[in-house]
Design a protein around this motif. Sequence first.
Motif, PDB file in Angstrom:
ATOM      1  N   GLU A  14      -9.172  -2.193   0.778  1.00  0.00           N
ATOM      2  CA  GLU A  14     -10.450  -2.044   1.502  1.00  0.00           C
ATOM      3  C   GLU A  14     -11.550  -2.859   0.832  1.00  0.00           C
ATOM      4  O   GLU A  14     -12.371  -3.481   1.492  1.00  0.00           O
ATOM      5  CB  GLU A  14     -10.848  -0.556   1.557  1.00  0.00           C
ATOM      6  CG  GLU A  14      -9.982   0.251   2.508  1.00  0.00           C
ATOM      7  CD  GLU A  14     -10.015  -0.315   3.930  1.00  0.00           C
ATOM      8  OE1 GLU A  14     -11.106  -0.399   4.497  1.00  0.00           O
ATOM      9  OE2 GLU A  14      -8.945  -0.707   4.447  1.00  0.00           O
ATOM     10  N   VAL A  67      -1.067  -6.237   4.933  1.00  0.00           N
ATOM     11  CA  VAL A  67      -0.666  -5.013   4.219  1.00  0.00           C
ATOM     12  C   VAL A  67       0.801  -4.706   4.480  1.00  0.00           C
ATOM     13  O   VAL A  67       1.255  -4.729   5.629  1.00  0.00           O
ATOM     14  CB  VAL A  67      -1.544  -3.823   4.673  1.00  0.00           C
ATOM     15  CG1 VAL A  67      -1.077  -2.525   4.014  1.00  0.00           C
ATOM     16  CG2 VAL A  67      -3.007  -4.084   4.338  1.00  0.00           C
ATOM     17  N   ARG A 102       0.862  -1.203   0.000  1.00  0.00           N
ATOM     18  CA  ARG A 102       0.000   0.000   0.000  1.00  0.00           C
ATOM     19  C   ARG A 102       0.887   1.237   0.000  1.00  0.00           C
ATOM     20  O   ARG A 102       1.705   1.425   0.895  1.00  0.00           O
ATOM     21  CB  ARG A 102      -0.894  -0.001   1.230  1.00  0.00           C
ATOM     22  CG  ARG A 102      -1.757   1.252   1.329  1.00  0.00           C
ATOM     23  CD  ARG A 102      -2.878   1.113   2.323  1.00  0.00           C
ATOM     24  NE  ARG A 102      -2.391   0.797   3.653  1.00  0.00           N
ATOM     25  CZ  ARG A 102      -3.187   0.437   4.676  1.00  0.00           C
ATOM     26  NH1 ARG A 102      -4.491   0.334   4.502  1.00  0.00           N
ATOM     27  NH2 ARG A 102      -2.678   0.181   5.858  1.00  0.00           N
ATOM     28  N   GLN A 159      -3.563   6.090  -2.628  1.00  0.00           N
ATOM     29  CA  GLN A 159      -4.993   5.960  -2.400  1.00  0.00           C
ATOM     30  C   GLN A 159      -5.609   4.772  -3.149  1.00  0.00           C
ATOM     31  O   GLN A 159      -6.533   4.135  -2.655  1.00  0.00           O
ATOM     32  CB  GLN A 159      -5.695   7.276  -2.824  1.00  0.00           C
ATOM     33  CG  GLN A 159      -7.196   7.299  -2.642  1.00  0.00           C
ATOM     34  CD  GLN A 159      -7.609   7.211  -1.168  1.00  0.00           C
ATOM     35  OE1 GLN A 159      -6.780   7.045  -0.267  1.00  0.00           O
ATOM     36  NE2 GLN A 159      -8.901   7.318  -0.936  1.00  0.00           N
ATOM     37  N   ASP A 191       2.889  -1.617   4.211  1.00  0.00           N
ATOM     38  CA  ASP A 191       2.862  -0.180   3.927  1.00  0.00           C
ATOM     39  C   ASP A 191       4.231   0.279   3.450  1.00  0.00           C
ATOM     40  O   ASP A 191       5.249  -0.025   4.072  1.00  0.00           O
ATOM     41  CB  ASP A 191       2.445   0.588   5.181  1.00  0.00           C
ATOM     42  CG  ASP A 191       0.937   0.671   5.304  1.00  0.00           C
ATOM     43  OD1 ASP A 191       0.291   1.121   4.327  1.00  0.00           O
ATOM     44  OD2 ASP A 191       0.383   0.261   6.342  1.00  0.00           O
ATOM     45  N   HIS A 244      -4.722   1.537  -1.513  1.00  0.00           N
ATOM     46  CA  HIS A 244      -5.516   1.489  -0.274  1.00  0.00           C
ATOM     47  C   HIS A 244      -6.957   1.045  -0.562  1.00  0.00           C
ATOM     48  O   HIS A 244      -7.504   0.163   0.110  1.00  0.00           O
ATOM     49  CB  HIS A 244      -5.494   2.867   0.391  1.00  0.00           C
ATOM     50  CG  HIS A 244      -6.467   3.012   1.497  1.00  0.00           C
ATOM     51  ND1 HIS A 244      -6.311   2.384   2.715  1.00  0.00           N
ATOM     52  CD2 HIS A 244      -7.653   3.696   1.574  1.00  0.00           C
ATOM     53  CE1 HIS A 244      -7.338   2.664   3.488  1.00  0.00           C
ATOM     54  NE2 HIS A 244      -8.165   3.440   2.824  1.00  0.00           N
TER      55      HIS A 244
END
Length: 401
Positions: free
Chosen positions: A101, A112, A91, A94, A114, A97
């Motif tokens: 989701e 995830v 991730r 946006q 990041d 992300h």
Amino acid sequence: MSGARKPGRNFLFVPGPTNVPDRILRAMHVAMEDHRSPDFPKLTRPLYERLKAVFKTEEGQVFIFPSSGTGAWEAALTNTRAPGDKLLASRFGQFSHLWIELARRHGLEVIVQDEEWGTGANPERIEEALRADKTHEIKGVMVVHNETATGVTSDVAAVRRAIDAAGHPAMLYVDGVSSIASLDFRMDEWGVDVAITGSQKGLMLPAGLGIACGSKKALAAMKDGNCRRAYFDFTGHMATNPSGYFPYTPAVTLLHGLREALDVLDEEGLENVFARHHRLAGGARAAVRAWGLKLCAKEPKWHSDTVSAIMVPPGFNGADVIAAAYQRYNLALGAGLSQVAGKLFRIGHLGDLNELMLLGAIAGAEMAMRDIGIEVELGGGVAAAQAHFPGGAELRQVAAE
Ligand code: PLP
């Protein structure tokens, strides 16, 4: 209301929807027809083979949904996964992300990783996580090839190498919404299991088609893919598409547009399309350097050839640049989303555009920046981009030959 009209063409420089060439608009200007007629398959059947060439796949199967890219995201996961399945996802913006989701809302468990926004998928970390997963609980790796929010392109081939190096059977899911048909994308060579895109970016169409392409392995995984699905089920398409039909009313006009878009891509040649995007992106990046500004993408290896996300100096709001550009110059620039809201503005340079169009956007961006008080030299970005594009020297050489 007087003064409301914006004369001249709107300069559409968001990273999708992109400019639709006039000939594609004309191709979509057709009377409605019976999508169950004997003639309809003449339009539809060639589209699948031709799209496979865009995805660079021989073995993949293409599915065309009347949806935006988000529908194709959903189709990719729900057709091939069951609730509770584990997925590994990087991730870093946006869109990565939002895809995570969406997966979670379908009951998938997403691990995830990041990464700093402005960077992309990290193959070393992916390999490490897969090596640690000795029992092969991770069923898939999700990667957004081109993160439109930050202007970052990830190395999908390197992600495939990481999966293979770990000796892991996870499938590779790739979002190619702002890359496919603009950046080189090689579904078979990179071992991508499901790739998805939308119609409104590199395909130069209005929004409204969500396109997914599944490998043999992905289609085989459908037998255990117990996620709830109805509208986005591949099964109905597999039954009807081979004869040129759909399980429900297709977006007929967009299919006419798609045929024309594929002609446009063929006429230019995909490799030339990629080279043009690279050249134009180089011009945009030269302008950013001349402005003394920075891209959100942290290093050249992350630079996207379809969108540049440009950081505004501290104390300024990217939204003000966008508002000035739109209101004064009829120029649409992309906004900063979520974590980077207000911190940047984006110039989309993908789809049907050329040097002079991009120079218009660069000129408008520098005027808008000056209007809100950012001290960039007028003409500085334009000149830098002009100098980047092939020009006098090359033409003189041709004349001399
Ligand atoms: N993925 C990426 C990389 C995108 O840029 C977008 C939209 O811009 C999406 C997914 C979502 O697609 P859509 O808005 O067509 O549903």
